[in-house]
Design an enzyme around this catalytic site. Structure first.
Site, PDB file in Angstrom:
ATOM      1  N   SER A  97       0.843  -1.190   0.000  1.00 26.06           N
ATOM      2  CA  SER A  97       0.000   0.000   0.000  1.00 26.06           C
ATOM      3  C   SER A  97       0.888   1.253   0.000  1.00 26.06           C
ATOM      4  O   SER A  97       1.682   1.430  -0.911  1.00 26.06           O
ATOM      5  CB  SER A  97      -0.970  -0.065   1.190  1.00 26.06           C
ATOM      6  OG  SER A  97      -2.024   0.842   1.040  1.00 26.06           O
ATOM      7  N   HIS A 231      -7.806  -5.856   0.424  1.00 29.23           N
ATOM      8  CA  HIS A 231      -6.624  -4.985   0.478  1.00 29.23           C
ATOM      9  C   HIS A 231      -5.540  -5.576   1.370  1.00 29.23           C
ATOM     10  O   HIS A 231      -4.345  -5.419   1.100  1.00 29.23           O
ATOM     11  CB  HIS A 231      -7.026  -3.600   0.988  1.00 29.23           C
ATOM     12  CG  HIS A 231      -5.940  -2.588   0.879  1.00 29.23           C
ATOM     13  ND1 HIS A 231      -5.423  -2.167  -0.336  1.00 29.23           N
ATOM     14  CD2 HIS A 231      -5.232  -1.909   1.831  1.00 29.23           C
ATOM     15  CE1 HIS A 231      -4.468  -1.271  -0.132  1.00 29.23           C
ATOM     16  NE2 HIS A 231      -4.319  -1.111   1.169  1.00 29.23           N
TER      17      HIS A 231
END
Length: 253
Positions: A97, A231
């Site tokens: 990320s 995610h």
């Protein structure tokens, strides 16, 4: 190396496995609001000759008394400085990320200083540097920020039962989101290191198609791997490590 250099390095890098003659060193940068501890269990799933380090951003855990980062440059230069003693030996960088962008920019910075000294850049759960997401999460109030974090990570809901802990972690999370919101590199610059891109099949923010756009940042070998999950698909870490391991460099002659 001076005492000051050692102290600086120990602030920025946490060692989770030290190897006398490592096949390579793997340095891992965490997500927004994350800590080096996200990678503390990785040595157990990697070959025994891989040395593992996690990047510790300021403003959290043992660096809670320091100001969190305000811009990407607050992270890139110091992390690159801390990696200088590793240069000349096999080195791989990984980031998830926000950490993917940190790892990419650190690779660029090290290559700017020294040429090709990073042997693998592995990035995860992130859009390409020239296609940043249009989110101003850092401007949300606390309730909105908590809702957004819960959307991305089911495990974050556990923190809701600890208001004191929330009060400690939210400033760093908000600051990190501000760093991400303020970042864009266009046009993208390709790195000399091979680039491996990973992501979750059901990531609400980064589609498998968007992962392939990292190709613009690769001047050498390039590969993508999509694994089941959202995610934070890498919470199931062994499949991730199984994908990274074949790309890790070996000892240089």
């Amino acid at each position: 190396m001076t005492i000051e250099d050692l102290n600086t390095r120990s602030r920025w890098l946490k060692t989770f496995r030290r190897v006398t003659r490592p096949r390579c060193r793997l340095v891992c940068a965490p997500h927004a609001g994350g800590t080096a501890q996200a990678y503390r269990t990785w040595p157990g799933g990697l070959p025994a000759d891989v040395e593992v380090h996690g990047v510790q951003y300021p403003g959290r855990q043992d660096r809670l008394g320091e100001a969190p980062p305000a811009a990407m440059d607050d992270l890139v230069g110091p992390v690159a400085d801390s990696l200088e003693p590793f240069l000349g030996e096999p080195l791989a960088l990984f980031g998830h990320s926000m950490g993917a962008i940190v790892a990419y920019e650190v690779t660029l910075e090290l290559e700017r200083r020294h040429g090709r000294v990073v042997d693998l850049l592995a990035v995860s759960g992130s859009r390409a540097p020239h296609e940043r997401e249009n989110h101003d999460r850092h401007t949300l109030d606390d309730a909105g920020l908590i809702d957004e974090l819960s959307r991305l990570n089911d495990d974050f809901a556990d923190l809701l039962d600890s208001p004191e802990l929330l009060e400690l972690v939210l400033p760093a999370i908000r600051a990190d989101f501000g760093v991400v919101a303020g970042y864009l590199r266009t046009p993208p610059l390709p790195v000399r290191a091979p680039v491996l891109v990973l992501g979750g099949s059901d990531d609400p923010d980064v589609s498998p198609e968007q992962l392939t756009h990292w190709r613009a940042c690769a001047g050498n070998a390039f590969g993508t791997r999509v694994l089941p999950g959202g995610h934070f698909y890498l919470d199931d870490e062994q499949p991730v490590l199984d994908q990274i391991t074949p790309w890790l460099p070996g000892r240089r002659s």
